[in-house]
Design an enzyme around this catalytic site. Structure first.
Site, PDB file in Angstrom:
ATOM      1  N   SER A 528      -6.692   1.651  -6.346  1.00 21.37           N
ATOM      2  CA  SER A 528      -6.680   1.184  -7.730  1.00 21.37           C
ATOM      3  C   SER A 528      -7.996   1.496  -8.416  1.00 21.37           C
ATOM      4  O   SER A 528      -9.059   1.537  -7.779  1.00 21.37           O
ATOM      5  CB  SER A 528      -6.421  -0.325  -7.786  1.00 21.37           C
ATOM      6  OG  SER A 528      -6.596  -0.827  -9.089  1.00 21.37           O
ATOM      7  N   TYR A 541      -7.269  -9.200  -6.257  1.00 18.76           N
ATOM      8  CA  TYR A 541      -6.733  -7.835  -6.294  1.00 18.76           C
ATOM      9  C   TYR A 541      -7.849  -6.809  -6.152  1.00 18.76           C
ATOM     10  O   TYR A 541      -7.755  -5.879  -5.338  1.00 18.76           O
ATOM     11  CB  TYR A 541      -5.977  -7.615  -7.604  1.00 18.76           C
ATOM     12  CG  TYR A 541      -5.372  -6.232  -7.735  1.00 18.76           C
ATOM     13  CD1 TYR A 541      -4.228  -5.890  -7.028  1.00 18.76           C
ATOM     14  CD2 TYR A 541      -5.968  -5.266  -8.550  1.00 18.76           C
ATOM     15  CE1 TYR A 541      -3.673  -4.621  -7.133  1.00 18.76           C
ATOM     16  CE2 TYR A 541      -5.426  -3.998  -8.657  1.00 18.76           C
ATOM     17  CZ  TYR A 541      -4.283  -3.678  -7.946  1.00 18.76           C
ATOM     18  OH  TYR A 541      -3.747  -2.422  -8.045  1.00 18.76           O
TER      19      TYR A 541
END
Length: 644
Positions: A528, A541
């Site tokens: 990510s 996250y």
């Protein structure tokens, strides 16, 4: 096309589909059918013509384009010449073509031309070949089917079989011709014929039913395919299968797929005598490789072309390999793709049943190895095999994609499938098995946080495909935003469990199989943008993706010695996933004072990043584009100032 010719073609399609829908008669492009019609040559001359099934097309879903149209007079000129060479035979078929819109006609077109009837139907029915593959098959066929079915000795398809049928028919008295319903070719199959399509079909189905009934009476059991079950190998057994696949792939010069099944308890010795019909040779070979008696390097020494004949390098991949391998507890089938290997499994199940039926009738005596070899290396047969060798960049490779039922994982799987790979998708969704409709797709419901479930699934991949070449880690969770002062420890732990801990388990399980990949293992991790540019409220996250990135870098360092390359992609703002509902998009766009379209393209390139874009990048990392790259981290975010 005249109205009568169109009607004949319509009837031919109908009866062909009926035959093709019965797997005890026709398997995977086998069998053929024809109709004689009036037509015109390219110059407008009226000719008697033959619609005959094209080579390799499937009768089960026959259409008008499944049949080639040939000039009958030109075909019949070849019938008195059984020794016609392969080049001359192919030239005859080419010259006889009255169309150019379908594949090559069946190599048995001469048989259809030799018989005077309007409709001719041919199958390799399990029950019929069971009768013929016995010590006195001709007498048994006569006793079971009666005098209205003629018997022809085995001859190789093409000029030899066409001539044999032509001679047999022309030598018959007129009354015998009038009475005849069909011809059984020993060790090969059944031809039925009539000027009525329905009568030809009825004769075919009745003959098979009579043969099945006789076999059931003699053997005490119905003639049904022997179902082979999917094995549940241990780690050691799975590694043995992966090693075997690597050896097969090296011999082929290209990765292959190896599909295994649990070996039945009954005797497998019949398999060593050869296929129930030589027409199955492309899928089951002339005999299996029996690992209890020999190893791969020795297989086929007495069979493969020798000096002065076509060399191995000129042969299609499958002609260099055993297509069936018998191990201690498994039967494994080899294919250039999973679709091919599954076809071999189907044929083995039918072969076992038919061969055992022959044994119950006095012994299994199929066509000789010489007959099988002559057909397998006959140039028209090799051409048929080459015609199906439509290799794509990732053909024969096996990929595992986690989180494959939706979003980026699904897009990655779609790209790999389109490039020819066999793709196994893991997902917690119940619908994962139906995500794609392709024989190259295997959807498994797997909870990646369950280490035992992961292990069983990895070993099942090896049982179904022979090994693993590509891993795409796309499973993950993006939790609801929580600032550090209100962070839920349970949410933190769940995020880490799915996004990082599960990948540790996956890496440990797949490494031995990636190391045995015949094309060198490839790993692509979907991380990510948050690794480099975290956002407020995304501690769990962002931290999980940072840990995943570091984990993958270590894997790149440790696995390079095994030729395994590990690369990462860092997507951002991929909005065409289930995570981003229209309501959420509108809310986030409003928060920034933007329209939804402006919000989607709020990057340096002002472009929208889609799941398919990520999928294409992942596919490039899985093919040879990144062949000399490992440890790379590639952003796919349209350009992000904080990352750059």
């Amino acid at each position: 096309m005249t109205e009568a010719s169109a009607d004949a073609l319509t009837q031919l399609i109908e009866v062909s589909r009926t035959l093709g829908s019965d797997r005890s008669l026709v398997l995977h492009g086998g069998g053929n059918s024809s109709a004689k019609v009036s037509s015109q040559s390219p110059t407008g001359r009226s000719v008697e013509a033959l619609y005959v099934k094209s080579s390799g097309s499937d009768m089960r879903d026959a259409t008008g384009t499944s049949f080639a149209l040939l000039d009958l007079d030109l075909l019949r000129e070849a019938l008195p010449h059984p020794d016609l060479g392969p080049e001359q035979f192919l030239l005859v078929q080419q010259r006889a073509r009255l169309d150019s819109g379908v594949a090559s006609p069946s190599v048995e077109a001469l048989v259809h031309a030799a018989l005077p009837h309007t409709f001719v139907l041919h199958s390799h029915a399990d029950a019929i070949v069971a009768l013929t593959n016995t010590p006195d098959g001709a007498a048994l066929v006569k006793r079971v089917l009666g005098d209205r079915f003629l018997v022809c000795e085995y001859a190789m398809p093409g000029p030899a079989l066409g001539h044999a049928i032509w001679s047999l028919w022309n030598d018959l008295p007129h009354q015998a011709q009038e009475d005849a319903l069909g011809i059984v070719v020993l060790n090969h199959g059944l031809f039925t014929f009539s000027d009525s399509a329905q009568q030809a079909l009825e004769s075919h189905l009745n003959a098979v039913a009579v043969a099945q009934s006789y076999i059931e009476q003699q053997s005490g059991q119905p003639l049904e395919p022997i179902a082979l079950r999917l094995p549940e190998p241990s780690k050691a057994e799975a590694i043995e299968l992966a090693q075997l696949r690597k050896e097969l792939s090296e011999r082929a010069g290209h990765p292959v797929v190896l599909t295994s099944r649990t070996a039945p308890e009954n005797d497998l010795g019949d398999l060593q005598h050869g296929p129930i019909t030589p027409d199955h040779v492309n899928y089951v070979g002339y005999r299996p490789l029996d690992l209890a008696r020999e190893q791969l390097p020795q297989w086929g020494d007495e069979y493969l072309p020798q000096s002065g004949e076509p060399q191995d390098a000129t042969l299609p991949i499958l002609s260099r390999l055993p297509r069936v391998i018998v191990g201690q507890s498994t039967i494994s089938c080899v294919g250039r793709t999973r679709k091919e290997s599954l076809r071999s499994v189907d044929i083995v199940e039918h072969q076992l049943a038919s061969a055992h039926a022959s044994s119950a009738l006095g012994g299994y005596r199929p066509a000789s190895t010489e007959h099988v070899r002559n057909l397998e290396f006959w140039p028209p047969q090799l051409n048929k095999l080459r015609a199906t060798d439509n290799a794509l960049p990732l053909s024969g490779r096996v990929a595992l994609v986690t989180g494959a039922a939706s979003g980026i994982g699904k897009a990655c799987a779609a790209e790999l499938l389109a490039s020819g790979a066999t793709v196994v998708g893991w997902d917690i969704s119940e619908g994962v098995s139906q995500t794609f409709d392709s024989p190259e797709w295997i959807g498994m419901r797997v909870d990646v946080t369950d280490a035992e479930a992961q292990a069983a699934a990895v070993y099942s991949i090896v049982a179904q495909c022979g090994g693993l070449d590509i891993l795409v880690v796309a499973a993950g969770v993006f939790p609801t935003a929580q600032h550090l002062t209100e962070l839920d420890p349970g949410m933190w732990q769940r995020t880490m469990s799915i996004n990082v801990d599960s990948v540790v388990t996956t890496f440990g399980l797949v490494q031995p199989f990636l190391a045995l990949s015949p094309s060198l293992g490839r790993v692509c991790v979907v991380a990510s943008k948050n690794f480099a540019a975290p956002g407020p409220g995304a501690a769990a996250y962002s931290s999980s993706k940072a840990a995943l990135t570091q984990l993958s870098r270590v894997a790149a360092l440790e696995w390079a010695q095994d030729g395994i390359r590990v690369n990462m992609v860092h997507p951002d703002a991929v909005f065409d996933t289930a995570l981003w509902t229209p309501e959420l998009l509108a809310k986030r766009a409003d928060h920034y004072g933007m329209t939804v379209d402006e919000y989607k393209t709020r990057n340096l390139l002002h472009t929208e990043v889609r799941s398919a874009d990520v999928g294409r990048l992942v596919r490039a990392m899985a093919d040879d584009t990144f062949i000399a790259t490992t440890g790379a981290q590639v952003p796919i975010d349209g350009g992000n100032e904080r990352v750059i």
